[in-house]
Design an enzyme around this catalytic site. Structure first.
Site, short mmCIF file in Angstrom:
data_model
loop_
_atom_site.label_atom_id
_atom_site.label_comp_id
_atom_site.label_asym_id
_atom_site.label_seq_id
_atom_site.Cartn_x
_atom_site.Cartn_y
_atom_site.Cartn_z
N SER A 32 46.05 63.89 40.23
CA SER A 32 46.12 65.15 41.04
C SER A 32 45.87 66.67 40.50
CB SER A 32 47.24 65.06 42.05
OG SER A 32 47.36 63.97 42.86
N HIS A 63 41.19 64.98 44.57
CA HIS A 63 40.60 63.88 43.80
C HIS A 63 39.23 63.69 44.15
CE1 HIS A 63 44.25 61.89 42.18
NE2 HIS A 63 44.72 62.59 43.10
N HIS A 85 44.73 55.55 45.60
CA HIS A 85 46.24 55.19 45.59
C HIS A 85 46.45 54.07 46.43
CE1 HIS A 85 46.03 59.29 44.35
NE2 HIS A 85 46.82 59.26 43.64
N TYR A 87 48.82 54.04 48.71
CA TYR A 87 49.22 54.46 49.78
C TYR A 87 47.95 54.84 50.65
CZ TYR A 87 48.34 59.39 47.94
OH TYR A 87 47.85 60.39 47.13
N GLU A 88 46.74 54.94 50.09
CA GLU A 88 45.71 55.26 50.99
C GLU A 88 45.14 53.98 51.72
OE1 GLU A 88 42.53 57.74 48.91
OE2 GLU A 88 43.87 57.21 47.13
N ALA A 115 50.36 63.64 38.34
CA ALA A 115 51.05 64.68 39.01
C ALA A 115 52.52 64.09 39.17
CB ALA A 115 50.83 65.47 40.13
N MET A 216 53.25 58.88 42.56
CA MET A 216 52.81 57.74 43.60
C MET A 216 51.74 57.15 42.90
SD MET A 216 52.72 60.51 46.91
CE MET A 216 54.16 61.36 47.12
N SER A 217 51.62 56.93 41.49
CA SER A 217 50.39 56.33 40.86
C SER A 217 50.84 55.62 39.78
CB SER A 217 49.29 57.20 40.54
OG SER A 217 49.59 58.12 39.79
N ASN A 240 56.54 69.78 40.36
CA ASN A 240 57.56 70.21 41.54
C ASN A 240 58.86 69.84 40.92
OD1 ASN A 240 56.29 67.69 42.38
ND2 ASN A 240 57.88 67.61 43.84
N HIS A 254 52.28 68.93 49.08
CA HIS A 254 51.12 68.78 48.28
C HIS A 254 50.38 70.10 47.98
CE1 HIS A 254 47.94 66.34 46.69
NE2 HIS A 254 46.74 66.91 47.40
N1 HPA Z 1 57.13 62.84 44.26
C1 HPA Z 1 56.19 61.92 43.90
N2 HPA Z 1 55.07 61.97 43.71
C2 HPA Z 1 54.92 63.28 43.37
C3 HPA Z 1 55.67 64.44 43.31
C4 HPA Z 1 57.15 63.93 43.82
O1 HPA Z 1 58.11 65.05 44.15
N3 HPA Z 1 55.23 65.29 42.90
C5 HPA Z 1 53.96 65.12 42.76
N4 HPA Z 1 53.59 63.77 43.03
#
Ligand code: HPA
Length: 284
Positions: A32, A63, A85, A87-88, A115, A216-217, A240, A254
């Protein structure tokens, strides 16, 4: 229904036909907001996922969805600018098809980036974390690309994950970070499905399990790569702070993830450059 090997062969044949005869041994997955590295490729050929047989489309902001085949810092590579991903809604075989295609085309090393939220309190936003190990949360529970009949030509039925992230490649990354003055963090990446950001209790659970970052990947791609005995190097850009309690600050978004990426990208680029230089000298 076509079997996986047929899909891999058809997709690889297409990518090969579009690659203008280029040979590459290094495959890089850009996470990301980190797709900018693909712009540094010289003599690049761009192959949209939408044109590649059996490939899923990336639907996520940040992406872009294409294979970029070219020379990065003087080394022939193929890059995934944008990943797909779980989740998509794509099945695991499709999430990991690009890795299978890379392997079929001769890739020996995969550099995977993502990310991630920082669970380790020593981490700051915009840090880069070298992934030294992972917790494949989904995979352990049965959602992984190796579920189903095993094709022994792709890899063994029971691959081991003792060292998913290659020790020598990690060492090259540490050296490259040092030379470039990057304070490279290290830790365990927890791979979850998303697309929701985790609750504080979930994050505290992940921390108690030994996770330093969450995303998430990546883990699915790493399992497919290790199944095919590719060497893997992985980095998380900490976009983050993962909030371990609701009063720790505002919830992640996001947008926040995308905002941190420009600060992460130059550090990652410097490290990848150093690693590719080492790769080149060890292969010449
Ligand atoms: N959690 C899950 N996936 C992420 C996060 C998060 O805080 N930040 C970037 N991708």
């Amino acid at each position: 229904m076509l079997d996986l090997t047929t899909r891999i062969n058809e997709a690889s044949a297409y990518v090969r036909a579009k690659s203008a005869g280029r040979e590459w041994r290094v495959f890089i997955v850009l996470g990301s907001g980190l797709g900018g590295l693909a712009k540094q490729a010289q003599n690049a050929v761009h192959i949209p996922y939408s044109d590649i047989p059996h490939f899923a489309q990336s639907t996520v902001a940040g992406h872009s969805g294409q294979f970029v085949v070219g020379d990065l810092f003087g080394v022939p590579v193929a890059m995934m600018q944008g990943r797909v991903h779980f989740y998509e809604g794509h099945p695991m075989w499709q999430v990991t098809l690009p890795v299978r295609v890379a392997k079929a085309m001769g890739a020996e090393m995969m550099i995977v980036t993502n990310a991630a939220g920082g669970i380790n309190r020593a981490f700051d936003v915009a840090d880069v974390m070298l992934i030294t190990d992972h917790i494949n949360f989904l995979g352990l529970a049965g959602q992984n690309p190796l579920i189903g009949p095993n094709d022994d030509t792709l890899g063994p039925r029971f691959p081991e994950m003792t060292q998913p992230y290659d020790a020598e490649l990690c060492e090259w990354a540490r050296q490259a970070a040092k030379v470039n003055g990057v304070n490279l963090r290290e830790g365990v990446y927890a791979g979850v499905s998303g697309p929701f950001f985790e609750s504080p209790a979930e994050l505290r659970m992940l921390r108690a399990m030994g996770a330093d970052a969450v995303g998430m990947s990546t883990v699915n791609e790493v399992v497919a790569a290790r199944h095919g005995r590719m060497r893997v190097l992985g980095f998380s850009g900490i976009t983050n702070v993962a909030r371990l309690s609701a009063d720790e600050g505002p919830p992640p978004t996001h947008e926040e993830v995308m905002e941190a990426s420009p600060k992460i990208a130059p550090k990652l680029s410097a490290i990848v450059q150093g690693v590719l230089q080492q790769w080149k000298s060890s292969h010449s």
